[in-house]
Structures are given as C-alpha cells and as structure tokens.
Design a protein around this motif. Structure first.
Motif, PDB file in Angstrom:
ATOM      1  N   VAL A 155     -10.474  51.394 -24.256  1.00 61.88           N
ATOM      2  CA  VAL A 155     -10.964  51.846 -22.951  1.00 61.88           C
ATOM      3  C   VAL A 155      -9.825  52.071 -21.962  1.00 61.88           C
ATOM      4  O   VAL A 155      -9.960  52.872 -21.035  1.00 61.88           O
ATOM      5  CB  VAL A 155     -12.061  50.927 -22.371  1.00 61.88           C
ATOM      6  CG1 VAL A 155     -13.270  50.879 -23.299  1.00 61.88           C
ATOM      7  CG2 VAL A 155     -11.562  49.546 -22.048  1.00 61.88           C
ATOM      8  N   LEU A 156      -8.710  51.389 -22.150  1.00 64.09           N
ATOM      9  CA  LEU A 156      -7.531  51.692 -21.322  1.00 64.09           C
ATOM     10  C   LEU A 156      -6.922  53.023 -21.755  1.00 64.09           C
ATOM     11  O   LEU A 156      -6.533  53.834 -20.902  1.00 64.09           O
ATOM     12  CB  LEU A 156      -6.506  50.559 -21.407  1.00 64.09           C
ATOM     13  CG  LEU A 156      -6.899  49.264 -20.710  1.00 64.09           C
ATOM     14  CD1 LEU A 156      -5.925  48.146 -21.061  1.00 64.09           C
ATOM     15  CD2 LEU A 156      -6.996  49.450 -19.197  1.00 64.09           C
ATOM     16  N   ALA A 205     -17.343  49.094 -18.376  1.00 57.98           N
ATOM     17  CA  ALA A 205     -17.861  48.504 -17.138  1.00 57.98           C
ATOM     18  C   ALA A 205     -16.888  47.453 -16.594  1.00 57.98           C
ATOM     19  O   ALA A 205     -16.635  47.400 -15.381  1.00 57.98           O
ATOM     20  CB  ALA A 205     -19.246  47.903 -17.374  1.00 57.98           C
ATOM     21  N   VAL A 206     -16.339  46.639 -17.478  1.00 58.87           N
ATOM     22  CA  VAL A 206     -15.344  45.649 -17.053  1.00 58.87           C
ATOM     23  C   VAL A 206     -14.102  46.358 -16.524  1.00 58.87           C
ATOM     24  O   VAL A 206     -13.601  46.030 -15.445  1.00 58.87           O
ATOM     25  CB  VAL A 206     -14.985  44.684 -18.206  1.00 58.87           C
ATOM     26  CG1 VAL A 206     -13.764  43.843 -17.872  1.00 58.87           C
ATOM     27  CG2 VAL A 206     -16.175  43.792 -18.538  1.00 58.87           C
ATOM     28  N   ARG A 207     -13.608  47.340 -17.253  1.00 58.46           N
ATOM     29  CA  ARG A 207     -12.432  48.107 -16.820  1.00 58.46           C
ATOM     30  C   ARG A 207     -12.653  48.713 -15.445  1.00 58.46           C
ATOM     31  O   ARG A 207     -11.822  48.565 -14.543  1.00 58.46           O
ATOM     32  CB  ARG A 207     -12.137  49.210 -17.837  1.00 58.46           C
ATOM     33  CG  ARG A 207     -10.986  50.128 -17.450  1.00 58.46           C
ATOM     34  CD  ARG A 207     -11.035  51.459 -18.183  1.00 58.46           C
ATOM     35  NE  ARG A 207     -12.221  52.229 -17.809  1.00 58.46           N
ATOM     36  CZ  ARG A 207     -12.739  53.204 -18.556  1.00 58.46           C
ATOM     37  NH1 ARG A 207     -12.190  53.517 -19.714  1.00 58.46           N
ATOM     38  NH2 ARG A 207     -13.800  53.858 -18.147  1.00 58.46           N
ATOM     39  N   ASP A 208     -13.780  49.381 -15.274  1.00 55.12           N
ATOM     40  CA  ASP A 208     -14.046  50.075 -14.015  1.00 55.12           C
ATOM     41  C   ASP A 208     -14.236  49.098 -12.856  1.00 55.12           C
ATOM     42  O   ASP A 208     -13.778  49.358 -11.737  1.00 55.12           O
ATOM     43  CB  ASP A 208     -15.258  50.984 -14.165  1.00 55.12           C
ATOM     44  CG  ASP A 208     -15.017  52.113 -15.158  1.00 55.12           C
ATOM     45  OD1 ASP A 208     -13.851  52.352 -15.544  1.00 55.12           O
ATOM     46  OD2 ASP A 208     -16.008  52.754 -15.558  1.00 55.12           O
ATOM     47  N   GLY A 209     -14.889  47.965 -13.124  1.00 56.86           N
ATOM     48  CA  GLY A 209     -15.053  46.956 -12.079  1.00 56.86           C
ATOM     49  C   GLY A 209     -13.718  46.362 -11.657  1.00 56.86           C
ATOM     50  O   GLY A 209     -13.451  46.189 -10.461  1.00 56.86           O
ATOM     51  N   LEU A 210     -12.873  46.060 -12.642  1.00 54.39           N
ATOM     52  CA  LEU A 210     -11.538  45.541 -12.327  1.00 54.39           C
ATOM     53  C   LEU A 210     -10.713  46.580 -11.575  1.00 54.39           C
ATOM     54  O   LEU A 210     -10.020  46.253 -10.605  1.00 54.39           O
ATOM     55  CB  LEU A 210     -10.814  45.115 -13.604  1.00 54.39           C
ATOM     56  CG  LEU A 210     -11.317  43.838 -14.269  1.00 54.39           C
ATOM     57  CD1 LEU A 210     -10.677  43.658 -15.636  1.00 54.39           C
ATOM     58  CD2 LEU A 210     -11.059  42.628 -13.377  1.00 54.39           C
ATOM     59  N   MET A 211     -10.791  47.828 -12.002  1.00 53.24           N
ATOM     60  CA  MET A 211     -10.019  48.893 -11.357  1.00 53.24           C
ATOM     61  C   MET A 211     -10.386  48.998  -9.872  1.00 53.24           C
ATOM     62  O   MET A 211      -9.509  49.080  -9.016  1.00 53.24           O
ATOM     63  CB  MET A 211     -10.267  50.226 -12.070  1.00 53.24           C
ATOM     64  CG  MET A 211      -9.404  51.343 -11.548  1.00 53.24           C
ATOM     65  SD  MET A 211      -9.441  52.911 -12.492  1.00 53.24           S
ATOM     66  CE  MET A 211     -10.781  52.776 -13.604  1.00 53.24           C
ATOM     67  N   GLN A 212     -11.663  48.970  -9.574  1.00 59.26           N
ATOM     68  CA  GLN A 212     -12.109  49.082  -8.194  1.00 59.26           C
ATOM     69  C   GLN A 212     -11.622  47.896  -7.364  1.00 59.26           C
ATOM     70  O   GLN A 212     -11.093  48.060  -6.264  1.00 59.26           O
ATOM     71  CB  GLN A 212     -13.633  49.167  -8.152  1.00 59.26           C
ATOM     72  CG  GLN A 212     -14.188  49.305  -6.757  1.00 59.26           C
ATOM     73  CD  GLN A 212     -15.704  49.396  -6.747  1.00 59.26           C
ATOM     74  OE1 GLN A 212     -16.370  49.162  -7.757  1.00 59.26           O
ATOM     75  NE2 GLN A 212     -16.253  49.714  -5.606  1.00 59.26           N
ATOM     76  N   ARG A 213     -11.776  46.688  -7.909  1.00 62.24           N
ATOM     77  CA  ARG A 213     -11.348  45.497  -7.152  1.00 62.24           C
ATOM     78  C   ARG A 213      -9.836  45.473  -6.962  1.00 62.24           C
ATOM     79  O   ARG A 213      -9.349  45.101  -5.895  1.00 62.24           O
ATOM     80  CB  ARG A 213     -11.805  44.236  -7.864  1.00 62.24           C
ATOM     81  CG  ARG A 213     -13.321  44.058  -7.751  1.00 62.24           C
ATOM     82  CD  ARG A 213     -13.732  42.693  -8.119  1.00 62.24           C
ATOM     83  NE  ARG A 213     -13.581  41.847  -6.933  1.00 62.24           N
ATOM     84  CZ  ARG A 213     -14.170  40.666  -6.787  1.00 62.24           C
ATOM     85  NH1 ARG A 213     -14.949  40.217  -7.748  1.00 62.24           N
ATOM     86  NH2 ARG A 213     -14.000  39.950  -5.699  1.00 62.24           N
ATOM     87  N   ILE A 214      -9.098  45.834  -7.993  1.00 61.80           N
ATOM     88  CA  ILE A 214      -7.634  45.825  -7.907  1.00 61.80           C
ATOM     89  C   ILE A 214      -7.154  46.823  -6.868  1.00 61.80           C
ATOM     90  O   ILE A 214      -6.307  46.508  -6.027  1.00 61.80           O
ATOM     91  CB  ILE A 214      -7.012  46.109  -9.295  1.00 61.80           C
ATOM     92  CG1 ILE A 214      -7.197  44.884 -10.192  1.00 61.80           C
ATOM     93  CG2 ILE A 214      -5.546  46.509  -9.182  1.00 61.80           C
ATOM     94  CD1 ILE A 214      -6.954  45.137 -11.659  1.00 61.80           C
ATOM     95  N   LYS A 215      -7.677  48.018  -6.897  1.00 64.61           N
ATOM     96  CA  LYS A 215      -7.274  49.030  -5.923  1.00 64.61           C
ATOM     97  C   LYS A 215      -7.569  48.571  -4.496  1.00 64.61           C
ATOM     98  O   LYS A 215      -6.745  48.747  -3.601  1.00 64.61           O
ATOM     99  CB  LYS A 215      -7.990  50.352  -6.186  1.00 64.61           C
ATOM    100  CG  LYS A 215      -7.452  51.126  -7.359  1.00 64.61           C
ATOM    101  CD  LYS A 215      -8.262  52.407  -7.517  1.00 64.61           C
ATOM    102  CE  LYS A 215      -7.698  53.348  -8.528  1.00 64.61           C
ATOM    103  NZ  LYS A 215      -8.510  54.582  -8.638  1.00 64.61           N
TER     104      LYS A 215
END
Length: 135
Positions: free
Chosen positions: A44-45, A120-130
């Motif tokens: 997914v990355l 879903a995990v990737r996208d959730g982490l991406m949003q929070r990190i940004k």
C-alpha cells in the motif's frame, strides 16, 4: 511506535519521511520485534510511490542502544505502544500522543478486502501526520 514495528509505525515513519524529508527526524520502533515489514504494508505504500523496502523492524531498546532516545514527540499507535511510551517519559523528556490505529493484520477476507484495511490505515496515518507535523 506500535506493538511490533512491522505495519503501523513503519508506515507512519515512511509517510513522515516522504512528506517532511529532512526537516524533521523520524524513527519508528516497537516494544517487541516481529521479524520483517509486513508485505501488505509495503504494497500500500508502493501504491502511492513510497518505497519502504529497506525498513528493518527495531525495538525501542535497539533504537536507544544505537542512537539514544532524543525525541521531542513520541506518537503511539497501539495500546501496548502507548503504555511503553508513557514508561519512557520517566527517563526521556518527550511529549506523548496516542493515535489509536486499527491493526489491519486482523482483517480476514479476500486479498482486496485485506488491502483495503491497510489502505485505510495508511490514509488515516497520512492525514494525521500531515496535520500534526505541518505545524
């Protein structure tokens, strides 16, 4: 930080390094070692152009031994990791944040259903990190 440094925290590390490069120092670790990075996490990355194939899972103890624990912020992604992060604040002057993140390895179903859980995990982490690291 997550439970095994094989799925969630390596994904978060790769995402943070991708979006913030050398402007911040990022390392992921876990309370326990589980072997290699999960192949679904790598997939997914890869889908979004991030290569994490060289990541080697590491424990907090290994990280401390190799380079010390000089962090301003520890983000924990699992209950086990959050407990470990709070223990570390006895000796490390770091802020701790808990971002409850589902474990996609528990999802059963077709390959596509499993990949959707990892996405879903990737996208959730991406949003929070940004959001969090931009400030």
């Amino acid at each position: 930080m997550c439970a095994y440094n094989a799925v969630r925290s390596p994904m978060a590390e790769a995402l943070a390094k991708h979006f913030f490069g050398k402007s911040i120092y990022v390392q992921s670790a876990a309370g326990k070692r589980k072997g290699e990075l999960d192949p679904f996490a790598l997939s997914v990355l890869d889908e979004i152009g991030i290569d994490a194939h060289k990541h080697k899972p590491k424990t907090v103890e290994e990280l401390e031994e190799w380079e010390g624990l000089n962090f301003d912020l520890i983000i924990s992604l699992s209950p086990e990791a959050h407990h470990k992060a709070l223990e570390l604040t006895r000796t490390v002057a770091a802020e701790v944040e808990y971002w409850p993140t589902p474990d996609p390895t528990i999802i059963q179903g077709s390959r596509e259903q499993v990949l959707d859980a990892y996405r879903a995990v990737r996208d959730g982490l991406m949003q929070r990190i940004k959001t969090r690291l931009r400030s």
